[in-house]
Design an enzyme around this catalytic site. Sequence first.
Site, PDB file in Angstrom:
ATOM      1  N   THR A 222       0.806  -1.221   0.000  1.00  0.00           N
ATOM      2  CA  THR A 222       0.000   0.000   0.000  1.00  0.00           C
ATOM      3  C   THR A 222       0.840   1.272   0.000  1.00  0.00           C
ATOM      4  O   THR A 222       0.290   2.367  -0.143  1.00  0.00           O
ATOM      5  CB  THR A 222      -0.896   0.041   1.252  1.00  0.00           C
ATOM      6  OG1 THR A 222      -0.060   0.026   2.426  1.00  0.00           O
ATOM      7  CG2 THR A 222      -1.840  -1.150   1.291  1.00  0.00           C
ATOM      8  N   LYS A 223       2.151   1.159   0.164  1.00  0.00           N
ATOM      9  CA  LYS A 223       2.976   2.332   0.434  1.00  0.00           C
ATOM     10  C   LYS A 223       3.483   3.001  -0.843  1.00  0.00           C
ATOM     11  O   LYS A 223       3.242   2.546  -1.960  1.00  0.00           O
ATOM     12  CB  LYS A 223       4.148   1.939   1.334  1.00  0.00           C
ATOM     13  CG  LYS A 223       3.726   1.377   2.693  1.00  0.00           C
ATOM     14  CD  LYS A 223       2.856   2.341   3.471  1.00  0.00           C
ATOM     15  CE  LYS A 223       2.655   1.936   4.923  1.00  0.00           C
ATOM     16  NZ  LYS A 223       1.924   0.683   5.122  1.00  0.00           N
ATOM     17  N   VAL A 224       4.209   4.102  -0.671  1.00  0.00           N
ATOM     18  CA  VAL A 224       4.691   4.895  -1.806  1.00  0.00           C
ATOM     19  C   VAL A 224       5.717   4.111  -2.624  1.00  0.00           C
ATOM     20  O   VAL A 224       5.794   4.256  -3.843  1.00  0.00           O
ATOM     21  CB  VAL A 224       5.280   6.230  -1.312  1.00  0.00           C
ATOM     22  CG1 VAL A 224       5.856   7.043  -2.467  1.00  0.00           C
ATOM     23  CG2 VAL A 224       4.209   7.047  -0.583  1.00  0.00           C
TER      24      VAL A 224
END
Length: 369
Positions: free
Chosen positions: A184-186
Site C-alpha cells: 500500500t505504500k509509496v
Amino acid sequence: MRQVKMYRPQVPADALPRLKTILDRGWFGLGPETAAFEQELSALPEVGGHVVGVNSGTAALHLALYVSGVAPGTSVIVPANTFISTAAVVVQHGCHVVLADIDVSTGNIDTGHVRELLRNRNDISAVIPVHYSGIPCELAELNVIAAEYRLTIIEDCAHAIGAVHQGLPLRKYSNIRAYSFHATKVVPIGEGGCVTFPTEEMADRARRLRRLGIDSSQADWSSPYEIEELGFKYNMNDMAAVLGRSQLASLPQRIARRRDIIARYTRSVSSSDIWPVMPRRETDRTGAFAFSVRVEEHVRERVRRQLAEAGVQTEIYFKSLDSFRIGLNGAVPKARKFSKEVISLPVHDAMSDDDVDYVAEHLIGATAS
C-alpha cells in the site's frame, strides 16, 4: 461506473526483466540486490543514513528498538493514532506502551501531552512518533524533549518517505527511522521495509540480527558460521529488493504527483464542512501517503457508504489504539474523537485529475446530503 481504488501499486516495466534475471541466477534470497537497494536508499535525499533492509515495516520498528538499546521493562510513548504495529513491537520487546494523545489538525502526536506524561513518570525510555499519512510530526520539538529527558527517538516513517519538517528532510534530524515498503505504500514491493541508523556500527549489528545473528557477508549457508548474538528472521530478499530498486529513479516525481493530488483535494474541499488533515506550516511537506479528512462523527459512515456506492474506496486511518480489547489504555480523548471522524481518501500514481475531482465532488455531496 467509475472505480477509484484506495491503492494501485505501480511498478516500472523494467522491473519484469530485472526479476527474470534474479530467477535465472538461481538465488533470490538475501543477496547482492538487497545490498544494492540499501546503498541506493542511503544515497537518496528522501532517506539517507545507514540503511538495513528487512521484510516489513514492523520488523524495522522491532529491530530499531532492539539495536537502539531500549531496555525491556521500561515504558515507551506511542501515539494513540497509529497502526497496531507501532505498539505491538513495544510489547514484543518486553516494554510497556504509554499512549499519547494527538493534534487533530495533523493526526500526529501531541508534544504537550508527551511532556505531561514525562513529568508524571520516571520509567519512560523512548518515544516512537509517527508521521501520520506522511505529515511530519513536531520532530524538532521532540528532539529537544528527548535531549532533556534522555530519551531514544525511533521515528515510524511507514508513511513518510520524502517528508520534510521545517524545510529539512527527516534524515537531518539524526534519529533512527523505520520505513515500510508494503504493497500500500509509496514504494510498494509487496512486503518489506528498512531501518536507517545514525552510525555504521549500529547498522552492521542490525544486519547480523536480521538474519538470526549470522553475518550476512557469509552468503554460503554450507560454510561453518558462528553466532555471537541471537537475532531474528527479518531479512529482506533479492526479489523484493529488485522491485524496490526499479522504483527509486522515479520516486521524486511520484512523490511530487501525490502532493499535487493532495493539493487538488485540499482546494476542492476547503470551503465545505470538511476538515483536511494537513501539515502545520508551509515549511513542512507531506510524504503524501494518503489524504485524510475529518467530518462530523454522526455523518462519517453515511459519507463512506455513499462514496462506496459511487465506486470510491476509503479507509479509516486509524482506529485509536485504546479502543482495541488488548489492554492498551490511556487518556487520549482527541485520538478517540479523531478516529470517529476521519476518512482517508485514495492517493496513488494511477489517479488522474478527473479521478481526484470525482472523489472530491462525491465527498462534498455526501457530506451535504
